[in-house]
Design a protein around this motif. Sequence first.
Motif, PDB file in Angstrom:
ATOM      1  N   ALA A 153      53.132  35.236 -17.020  1.00  0.00           N
ATOM      2  CA  ALA A 153      51.816  34.924 -16.441  1.00  0.00           C
ATOM      3  C   ALA A 153      50.696  35.192 -17.438  1.00  0.00           C
ATOM      4  O   ALA A 153      49.763  34.388 -17.577  1.00  0.00           O
ATOM      5  CB  ALA A 153      51.609  35.742 -15.162  1.00  0.00           C
ATOM      6  N   ILE A 154      50.787  36.323 -18.151  1.00  0.00           N
ATOM      7  CA  ILE A 154      49.757  36.648 -19.148  1.00  0.00           C
ATOM      8  C   ILE A 154      49.732  35.598 -20.248  1.00  0.00           C
ATOM      9  O   ILE A 154      48.661  35.108 -20.647  1.00  0.00           O
ATOM     10  CB  ILE A 154      50.025  38.052 -19.725  1.00  0.00           C
ATOM     11  CG1 ILE A 154      49.788  39.121 -18.663  1.00  0.00           C
ATOM     12  CG2 ILE A 154      49.141  38.306 -20.954  1.00  0.00           C
ATOM     13  CD1 ILE A 154      50.220  40.504 -19.084  1.00  0.00           C
ATOM     14  N   VAL A 155      50.904  35.229 -20.755  1.00  0.00           N
ATOM     15  CA  VAL A 155      50.978  34.236 -21.827  1.00  0.00           C
ATOM     16  C   VAL A 155      50.404  32.900 -21.365  1.00  0.00           C
ATOM     17  O   VAL A 155      49.612  32.254 -22.076  1.00  0.00           O
ATOM     18  CB  VAL A 155      52.434  34.073 -22.313  1.00  0.00           C
ATOM     19  CG1 VAL A 155      52.558  32.875 -23.242  1.00  0.00           C
ATOM     20  CG2 VAL A 155      52.907  35.338 -23.012  1.00  0.00           C
ATOM     21  N   LEU A 156      50.776  32.462 -20.173  1.00  0.00           N
ATOM     22  CA  LEU A 156      50.310  31.168 -19.671  1.00  0.00           C
ATOM     23  C   LEU A 156      48.799  31.159 -19.445  1.00  0.00           C
ATOM     24  O   LEU A 156      48.105  30.206 -19.833  1.00  0.00           O
ATOM     25  CB  LEU A 156      51.038  30.816 -18.376  1.00  0.00           C
ATOM     26  CG  LEU A 156      52.519  30.457 -18.510  1.00  0.00           C
ATOM     27  CD1 LEU A 156      53.135  30.199 -17.141  1.00  0.00           C
ATOM     28  CD2 LEU A 156      52.707  29.243 -19.409  1.00  0.00           C
ATOM     29  N   VAL A 157      48.282  32.199 -18.826  1.00  0.00           N
ATOM     30  CA  VAL A 157      46.848  32.250 -18.538  1.00  0.00           C
ATOM     31  C   VAL A 157      46.030  32.263 -19.822  1.00  0.00           C
ATOM     32  O   VAL A 157      45.063  31.493 -19.975  1.00  0.00           O
ATOM     33  CB  VAL A 157      46.516  33.477 -17.663  1.00  0.00           C
ATOM     34  CG1 VAL A 157      45.007  33.679 -17.576  1.00  0.00           C
ATOM     35  CG2 VAL A 157      47.102  33.309 -16.271  1.00  0.00           C
ATOM     36  N   VAL A 158      46.399  33.114 -20.753  1.00  0.00           N
ATOM     37  CA  VAL A 158      45.643  33.200 -22.009  1.00  0.00           C
ATOM     38  C   VAL A 158      45.749  31.895 -22.799  1.00  0.00           C
ATOM     39  O   VAL A 158      44.772  31.419 -23.383  1.00  0.00           O
ATOM     40  CB  VAL A 158      46.131  34.391 -22.852  1.00  0.00           C
ATOM     41  CG1 VAL A 158      45.439  34.414 -24.218  1.00  0.00           C
ATOM     42  CG2 VAL A 158      45.876  35.699 -22.120  1.00  0.00           C
ATOM     43  N   THR A 159      46.927  31.280 -22.799  1.00  0.00           N
ATOM     44  CA  THR A 159      47.103  30.014 -23.506  1.00  0.00           C
ATOM     45  C   THR A 159      46.235  28.920 -22.889  1.00  0.00           C
ATOM     46  O   THR A 159      45.590  28.138 -23.607  1.00  0.00           O
ATOM     47  CB  THR A 159      48.582  29.581 -23.479  1.00  0.00           C
ATOM     48  OG1 THR A 159      49.374  30.586 -24.113  1.00  0.00           O
ATOM     49  CG2 THR A 159      48.779  28.258 -24.214  1.00  0.00           C
ATOM     50  N   LEU A 160      46.181  28.863 -21.562  1.00  0.00           N
ATOM     51  CA  LEU A 160      45.347  27.866 -20.893  1.00  0.00           C
ATOM     52  C   LEU A 160      43.865  28.084 -21.183  1.00  0.00           C
ATOM     53  O   LEU A 160      43.104  27.128 -21.375  1.00  0.00           O
ATOM     54  CB  LEU A 160      45.596  27.910 -19.385  1.00  0.00           C
ATOM     55  CG  LEU A 160      46.954  27.374 -18.907  1.00  0.00           C
ATOM     56  CD1 LEU A 160      47.152  27.663 -17.430  1.00  0.00           C
ATOM     57  CD2 LEU A 160      47.064  25.879 -19.179  1.00  0.00           C
TER      58      LEU A 160
END
Length: 479
Positions: free
Chosen positions: A448-455
Amino acid sequence: MSDRLRAVRPSLAVGRTPLLAVVLAVVGVLALAGVILFGVTHLGFLRSDTRGSFVAWTLIAWTVFVIAVLALRFVPARWMTAVVMVGAVVVGLAALAGPPSTSTDSARYAWDGIVQHAGVSPYAHTPQSTALSALRPEWLFPDKVNGTCDDLKPRFRGLGDGADGHCTPINRPDVVTIYPPMAQLWFAGVRAFVPATAQYMPFQVAGLLLSLLVTIALIVVLRKTGRPTWWAALWAWSPLVASEAVTNSHVDALGAALATAGAVLVAFGRPIWGGIALGAATATKLIPAIVYPPLLGRWRAWWAIPVGIAVFGLLYVPYVLTTGLDVLGYLPGYLSEEGYEDGSRFALVSMVFRGDAATVVVGLAVLLAAFVAWRLSDPSRPWSGEVLMIGVTFLAVTPRYPWYALLLIPFVVLSGRWEWLSIGLAIALRGVWPSTDAYRWWLLAAVAIVLVVTLVRTSRSDWQRWWERLTFRRVEHVR
């Protein structure tokens, strides 16, 4: 108030701000060293009844680490490198303060080194073999007391039952070594300077020196690429590096160092030297082979593949000549034992797929990550591709041991993709709390952290450019 005083007061405030930042960063790294020192000297060796304490210690160390690095960001550039290096030394020395705390793998390293200095291949006999009984030092094979190892555990950590009335901290003492030839050369090299009676400290000192060399190399690359050197603290001050490269002295630190060196050399136009380093990294622990795909964005870099394969094979030659095909050691048995063959060890994938299907899905996920990393990586700066490749592989394979995550951290430093460190924290927590259900939640939180920051950080034009690259449409390279 006079105009002169008004001019002086702002300048004094500006002068105090850098000094305050330095003080906060120094206090932060000293606090981190204190947390690590306390854990190494007071928690003892990891047992089922101390797991809660180790989880708390891990979370506290990572929290203080984040605060210290955030403070470091505001340190003036002229002092930043010095603060990073001093902090690296202080944290490393704290990690040296006690014997291994969560793993005794370095006991096997020591034994393999002792055996090689006696002129015996480490792949020829198990540690339990009577053929090598004359080589056994007392600290690796202490005699049982009243038929048990319990009374020895305060003095010797991680002991288990051995043969002939002995105890031993060596894992799986009834099988031959699993470690490839470059790792064996490292074991022999470190033990070459100490007697057989020397215990864990030689590998801990070697791990500290190695981690400091990686820190220096990262600083050099960061400067060359025009990025602030505080990023190197993500390796130099990392609780994971302190624990697994120094305290527990895992050879994975050598694999990570060689893999990073190989990737940097290939990216900077030295594919032959890069291939040599990558081949040596793969011959240390096989997992560094996953760093290849993001490096292959230009044809010249492909030279690293045959060179790496040749180096990998050459390193095996001396051991094959003395031991034959037994150089595979316990690797096949280890893969089966760890659940790689039947797919039972994949924490995330096994939520949906079981058995052979899980293994197939994991393989496809790694291949897809390799394709994406190859297509999207900038050949001159492939660091983000490396983070993607390594991070996705870890999410698919879900390693149980925190030292595997050492491979990820240098590429997080070089790429600036700090969000992927959350995967390292999840794996570190798994190492001290072996609950599959908890591990899944930690990994899902990391995803979730990786996806949110990437977005948040990715623009629409970036998404479009990536899609065009993945579909082999002609686009101009945008740096």
